[in-house]
Design a protein around this motif. Structure first.
Motif, mmCIF file in Angstrom:
data_model
loop_
_atom_site.group_PDB
_atom_site.id
_atom_site.type_symbol
_atom_site.label_atom_id
_atom_site.label_comp_id
_atom_site.label_asym_id
_atom_site.label_seq_id
_atom_site.Cartn_x
_atom_site.Cartn_y
_atom_site.Cartn_z
ATOM 1 N N GLY A 24 25.176 -20.402 -8.550
ATOM 2 C CA GLY A 24 25.041 -19.252 -9.424
ATOM 3 C C GLY A 24 26.354 -18.577 -9.725
ATOM 4 O O GLY A 24 27.394 -19.233 -9.908
ATOM 5 N N SER A 25 26.328 -17.249 -9.768
ATOM 6 C CA SER A 25 27.527 -16.466 -10.040
ATOM 7 C C SER A 25 27.262 -15.028 -9.608
ATOM 8 O O SER A 25 26.117 -14.638 -9.341
ATOM 9 N N THR A 26 28.327 -14.256 -9.544
ATOM 10 C CA THR A 26 28.228 -12.810 -9.375
ATOM 11 C C THR A 26 28.998 -12.214 -10.540
ATOM 12 O O THR A 26 30.233 -12.158 -10.530
ATOM 13 N N GLU A 27 28.273 -11.829 -11.568
ATOM 14 C CA GLU A 27 28.900 -11.376 -12.811
ATOM 15 C C GLU A 27 27.967 -10.432 -13.552
ATOM 16 O O GLU A 27 26.756 -10.424 -13.332
ATOM 17 N N GLN A 28 28.553 -9.653 -14.438
ATOM 18 C CA GLN A 28 27.759 -8.698 -15.212
ATOM 19 C C GLN A 28 26.675 -9.403 -16.027
ATOM 20 O O GLN A 28 26.892 -10.486 -16.577
ATOM 21 N N HIS A 29 25.533 -8.766 -16.071
ATOM 22 C CA HIS A 29 24.438 -9.223 -16.924
ATOM 23 C C HIS A 29 23.873 -8.032 -17.686
ATOM 24 O O HIS A 29 22.679 -7.691 -17.582
ATOM 25 N N GLY A 30 24.756 -7.404 -18.441
ATOM 26 C CA GLY A 30 24.348 -6.232 -19.201
ATOM 27 C C GLY A 30 24.130 -5.039 -18.290
ATOM 28 O O GLY A 30 24.272 -5.127 -17.063
ATOM 29 N N PRO A 31 23.757 -3.904 -18.859
ATOM 30 C CA PRO A 31 23.543 -2.699 -18.061
ATOM 31 C C PRO A 31 22.207 -2.660 -17.335
ATOM 32 O O PRO A 31 21.937 -1.716 -16.597
ATOM 33 N N HIS A 32 21.379 -3.702 -17.525
ATOM 34 C CA HIS A 32 20.002 -3.643 -17.035
ATOM 35 C C HIS A 32 19.657 -4.697 -15.986
ATOM 36 O O HIS A 32 18.599 -4.607 -15.353
ATOM 37 N N LEU A 33 20.512 -5.719 -15.790
ATOM 38 C CA LEU A 33 20.215 -6.794 -14.839
ATOM 39 C C LEU A 33 21.229 -6.806 -13.703
ATOM 40 O O LEU A 33 22.387 -6.435 -13.886
ATOM 41 N N PRO A 34 20.829 -7.287 -12.513
ATOM 42 C CA PRO A 34 21.747 -7.332 -11.372
ATOM 43 C C PRO A 34 22.820 -8.403 -11.551
ATOM 44 O O PRO A 34 22.640 -9.387 -12.274
ATOM 45 N N LEU A 35 23.915 -8.196 -10.848
ATOM 46 C CA LEU A 35 25.039 -9.133 -10.906
ATOM 47 C C LEU A 35 24.654 -10.523 -10.418
ATOM 48 O O LEU A 35 25.282 -11.519 -10.788
ATOM 49 N N SER A 36 23.631 -10.613 -9.581
ATOM 50 C CA SER A 36 23.224 -11.893 -8.990
ATOM 51 C C SER A 36 22.204 -12.652 -9.839
ATOM 52 O O SER A 36 21.600 -13.613 -9.360
ATOM 53 N N THR A 37 22.024 -12.265 -11.087
ATOM 54 C CA THR A 37 20.976 -12.862 -11.931
ATOM 55 C C THR A 37 21.022 -14.386 -11.940
ATOM 56 O O THR A 37 19.997 -15.059 -11.730
ATOM 57 N N LEU A 155 10.790 -12.500 -11.340
ATOM 58 C CA LEU A 155 11.297 -12.827 -10.003
ATOM 59 C C LEU A 155 11.692 -11.601 -9.188
ATOM 60 O O LEU A 155 11.552 -11.598 -7.958
ATOM 61 N N TRP A 156 12.222 -10.576 -9.836
ATOM 62 C CA TRP A 156 12.781 -9.437 -9.106
ATOM 63 C C TRP A 156 12.651 -8.178 -9.959
ATOM 64 O O TRP A 156 13.651 -7.542 -10.303
ATOM 65 N N PRO A 157 11.443 -7.782 -10.321
ATOM 66 C CA PRO A 157 11.246 -6.696 -11.301
ATOM 67 C C PRO A 157 11.832 -5.359 -10.885
ATOM 68 O O PRO A 157 12.254 -4.569 -11.744
ATOM 69 N N GLU A 158 11.891 -5.089 -9.578
ATOM 70 C CA GLU A 158 12.407 -3.798 -9.126
ATOM 71 C C GLU A 158 13.906 -3.634 -9.391
ATOM 72 O O GLU A 158 14.431 -2.512 -9.306
ATOM 73 N N ARG A 159 14.601 -4.731 -9.717
ATOM 74 C CA ARG A 159 16.034 -4.650 -10.003
ATOM 75 C C ARG A 159 16.346 -4.731 -11.493
ATOM 76 O O ARG A 159 17.510 -4.868 -11.883
ATOM 77 N N VAL A 160 15.328 -4.636 -12.332
ATOM 78 C CA VAL A 160 15.524 -4.671 -13.786
ATOM 79 C C VAL A 160 15.341 -3.265 -14.342
ATOM 80 O O VAL A 160 14.291 -2.660 -14.172
ATOM 81 N N ALA A 161 16.366 -2.755 -15.013
ATOM 82 C CA ALA A 161 16.325 -1.406 -15.595
ATOM 83 C C ALA A 161 16.039 -1.523 -17.096
ATOM 84 O O ALA A 161 16.963 -1.444 -17.926
ATOM 85 N N MET A 162 14.761 -1.726 -17.443
ATOM 86 C CA MET A 162 14.416 -1.949 -18.846
ATOM 87 C C MET A 162 14.740 -0.758 -19.730
ATOM 88 O O MET A 162 14.936 -0.918 -20.944
#
Length: 233
Positions: A24-37, A155-162
């Motif tokens: 995977g990666s540790t990188e930005q995924h917009g303002p709403h998804l975790p870095l570990s996406t 997979l991880w809804p609690e970490r998504v800031a819709m």
């Protein structure tokens, strides 16, 4: 039958096993998804695919760092670069090959593909039975859009800031690639989004994960490796 390698005691590790290594990666995924996406998706696809394959399949711990230099302008991004990633991939396979029969990388970050090609081709020339496959969705958007957001909502809804999710650059990746390569993602999308995550849903995510797992299992099961080390169907 699948099993997590990290939870297995050494006497229970079968000689000649098939091992899937999520990358995977540790990188930005917009303002709403975790870095570990990318890591979350690669791990989930590998685990689901392993369950669809015959025999004992081990899933190694996911590798959380990759070549993510194009996202370096966003805080939180951690990139080890192509050179370091190549060494890690090569040494990982050399170590696994002392007891594993076959190794497949399941890649969740497109930026890792260049390194995978060079590393896997070199490893195959050394005689290792290794290949790689990606977690691409045909017709999916490029980054932090509806595809990845749907998968994370499942997979991880609690970490998504819709409430923060909004459209980014909507042009095809081919149209923005020259600028992206020259100046990075922020030059084409200030939010880091390439696509439209506002249309995402957990229902889509569940369906997408199933499709990715079936496709990945099919590629690994067929084990037809092209001249870039990639598994094809």
């Amino acid at each position: 039958m699948s099993a997590p390698l990290a939870a297995t005691a050494w006497p229970d590790v079968p000689q000649g096993a098939l091992v899937l290594v999520p990358l995977g990666s540790t990188e930005q995924h917009g303002p709403h998804l975790p870095l570990s996406t990318d890591t979350v998706i690669a791990r989930a696809v590998a685990e689901r695919a392993a369950g669809l394959l015959p025999g004992r399949v081990l899933v190694a711990p996911a590798m959380p760092y990759g070549a993510s230099g194009e996202h370096a302008d966003f805080p939180g991004t951690v990139s080890v670069g192509h050179d370091v990633l190549r060494v890690v991939l090569v040494e990982t396979v050399r170590s696994l090959a002392s007891w594993a029969r076959r190794i497949a990388f399941v890649n969740g970050h497109g930026g890792n593909a260049e390194t995978l090609r060079t590393a896997v081709v070199a490893l195959r020339h050394e005689g290792h039975d290794v290949g790689w496959t990606g977690c691409e969705v045909p017709g999916g958007d490029a980054h932090a859009g509806v595809t990845e957001t749907s998968l994370l909502l499942y997979l991880w809804p609690e970490r998504v800031a819709m409430e923060r999710a909004g459209p980014g650059d909507l042009r095809p990746l081919s149209a923005i690639m020259p600028q992206l390569r020259a100046a990075g993602v922020r030059a084409v999308s200030p939010t880091g989004v390439l696509g439209d995550p506002s249309r995402a849903s957990a229902v889509q995510g569940r369906s997408l994960l199933g499709e990715l797992a079936v496709e990945t299992a099919g590629r690994i099961g067929a084990w037809d490796v092209d001249d870039t080390g990639r598994l094809v169907r």
